[in-house]
Scaffold this motif. Structure first.
Motif, PDB file in Angstrom:
ATOM      1  N   VAL A 147       0.894  -1.115   0.140  1.00 36.05           N
ATOM      2  CA  VAL A 147       0.113  -0.153   0.218  1.00 36.05           C
ATOM      3  C   VAL A 147       0.921   1.145   0.005  1.00 36.05           C
ATOM      4  O   VAL A 147       0.480   2.368  -0.907  1.00 36.05           O
ATOM      5  N   CYS A 148       1.746   1.204   0.942  1.00 36.20           N
ATOM      6  CA  CYS A 148       2.817   2.595   0.995  1.00 36.20           C
ATOM      7  C   CYS A 148       3.495   2.852  -0.291  1.00 36.20           C
ATOM      8  O   CYS A 148       3.476   3.826  -0.797  1.00 36.20           O
ATOM      9  N   ALA A 149       4.114   1.536  -0.802  1.00 39.15           N
ATOM     10  CA  ALA A 149       4.774   1.816  -2.173  1.00 39.15           C
ATOM     11  C   ALA A 149       3.909   2.074  -3.275  1.00 39.15           C
ATOM     12  O   ALA A 149       4.379   2.998  -4.087  1.00 39.15           O
ATOM     13  N   LEU A 150       2.713   1.532  -3.546  1.00 38.58           N
ATOM     14  CA  LEU A 150       1.778   2.232  -4.723  1.00 38.58           C
ATOM     15  C   LEU A 150       1.256   3.713  -4.497  1.00 38.58           C
ATOM     16  O   LEU A 150       1.334   4.171  -5.432  1.00 38.58           O
ATOM     17  N   LEU A 151       1.000   3.759  -3.201  1.00 41.85           N
ATOM     18  CA  LEU A 151       0.756   5.330  -2.880  1.00 41.85           C
ATOM     19  C   LEU A 151       1.809   6.133  -3.249  1.00 41.85           C
ATOM     20  O   LEU A 151       1.673   7.396  -3.709  1.00 41.85           O
ATOM     21  N   ALA A 152       3.047   5.764  -2.893  1.00 43.11           N
ATOM     22  CA  ALA A 152       4.306   6.625  -3.137  1.00 43.11           C
ATOM     23  C   ALA A 152       4.279   6.847  -4.940  1.00 43.11           C
ATOM     24  O   ALA A 152       4.569   7.818  -5.280  1.00 43.11           O
ATOM     25  N   ARG A 153       4.235   5.743  -5.456  1.00 42.32           N
ATOM     26  CA  ARG A 153       4.484   5.726  -6.992  1.00 42.32           C
ATOM     27  C   ARG A 153       3.514   6.632  -7.460  1.00 42.32           C
ATOM     28  O   ARG A 153       3.591   7.055  -8.721  1.00 42.32           O
ATOM     29  N   ARG A 154       2.063   6.403  -7.109  1.00 40.77           N
ATOM     30  CA  ARG A 154       1.232   7.144  -7.614  1.00 40.77           C
ATOM     31  C   ARG A 154       1.432   8.929  -7.568  1.00 40.77           C
ATOM     32  O   ARG A 154       1.244   9.464  -8.495  1.00 40.77           O
ATOM     33  N   ARG A 155       2.049   9.137  -6.285  1.00 49.58           N
ATOM     34  CA  ARG A 155       2.467  10.464  -6.047  1.00 49.58           C
ATOM     35  C   ARG A 155       3.360  10.783  -7.017  1.00 49.58           C
ATOM     36  O   ARG A 155       3.277  11.880  -7.523  1.00 49.58           O
TER      37      ARG A 155
END
Length: 287
Positions: free
Chosen positions: A261-269
């Motif tokens: 979740v944290c990795a995908l949120l960061a990559r979306r940002r």
């Protein structure tokens, strides 16, 4: 399934898969965007099946979701035909597209109380989150992070995560030592992903929230993979190790929330930050 496992699987079904698909770049095979937009609706029968007792109804609902994962897996050869590339980063992305179909097959068998390939129902139940997170999310992140660097570490990460996932899967059919070998390869690949993520945090992330998300995903990934390695070692050698219940509560939950979740949120940002702003219409200047 337990409440914990079912809750984690729902995160994978409803959020991780469509969010990950939205991060894919390159040519889009026919139907990929429509499949991504429809994914939460397709995941709804699967989510209902998680909370129903094992029965014909829950099996049928799981089957609907399994068909969606099969449609996603068919995107892999379609993408390959368009890219005609087997670069390490592309291999990781193709692996991510196929991985949920393994979860879908195990899901149907578990809901039907059928010991597929002789596996106990508890193992089949844990295969479902495993191939949403260690399969889809980890392979996708490995593919994405390897595109920011062309060095040997990036290529190693993009190849070893899919290879380790495949070896772990094969280890189910061979023995605990083969599964341990897969865990070693997968842990090494995840460690490379963690190093590359921390490098991205330093070089690409400008705002504190993105930097924090990247740091959490990298550090949690190391901890959860060490737990996975210790479990595989214990299974192979008989040394003391955590039970499956505790592995789900530590390794599983950490991988799902702390890493994926944290990795995908960061990559979306990061993807949003790299998107050029739309051109504003020119205003008429006074004469």
């Amino acid at each position: 399934m337990s409440v914990l496992v079912s809750s984690v699987v729902m995160i994978g079904m409803f959020w991780v898969v469509p969010t990950g698909l939205a991060l894919l770049d390159g040519p889009s095979p026919p139907g990929r965007d429509a499949l991504r937009r429809a994914w939460p609706l397709l995941a709804l029968p699967g989510a209902l099946a998680l909370w129903l007792p094992r029965s014909g109804v829950s099996t049928a609902l799981a089957g609907v979701y399994a068909l969606a994962t099969l449609a996603l897996a068919l995107q892999a050869p379609a993408r390959l035909m368009l890219t005609r590339s087997l670069r390490p980063s592309e291999i990781a992305v193709l692996t991510a597209l196929v991985a949920p179909s393994v979860a879908g097959l195990a899901f149907v068998a578990e809901r039907a109380s059928y010991p597929l390939f002789g596996f106990e129902l508890d193992i089949l139940a844990l295969t479902v989150p495993h191939f949403h997170f260690a399969g889809f999310a980890a392979a996708l992140v490995a593919g994405l992070v390897s595109r920011t660097s062309d060095g040997p570490g990036a290529r190693f990460a993009a190849l070893s995560v899919p290879a380790g996932t495949l070896l772990v899967l094969l280890g189910y059919f061979v023995d605990d030592w083969a599964e341990l070998a897969g865990a070693v390869v997968l842990t090494a690949g995840m460690a490379a992903v963690s190093v590359l993520t921390l490098r991205e945090r330093r070089e690409l992330a400008a705002d504190p929230l993105t930097r924090g998300l990247l740091a959490v995903s990298a550090l949690v990934l190391v901890a959860t993979m060490l737990l996975a390695l210790s479990w595989a070692l214990g299974e192979a050698t008989g040394l003391p190790h955590l039970s499956l219940t505790w592995m789900a509560a530590t390794h599983g939950l950490g991988n799902a929330l702390g890493f994926a979740v944290c990795a995908l949120l960061a990559r979306r940002r990061l993807a949003t930050d790299r998107t050029p702003p739309a051109l504003l219409p020119r205003t008429e200047l006074p004469a």
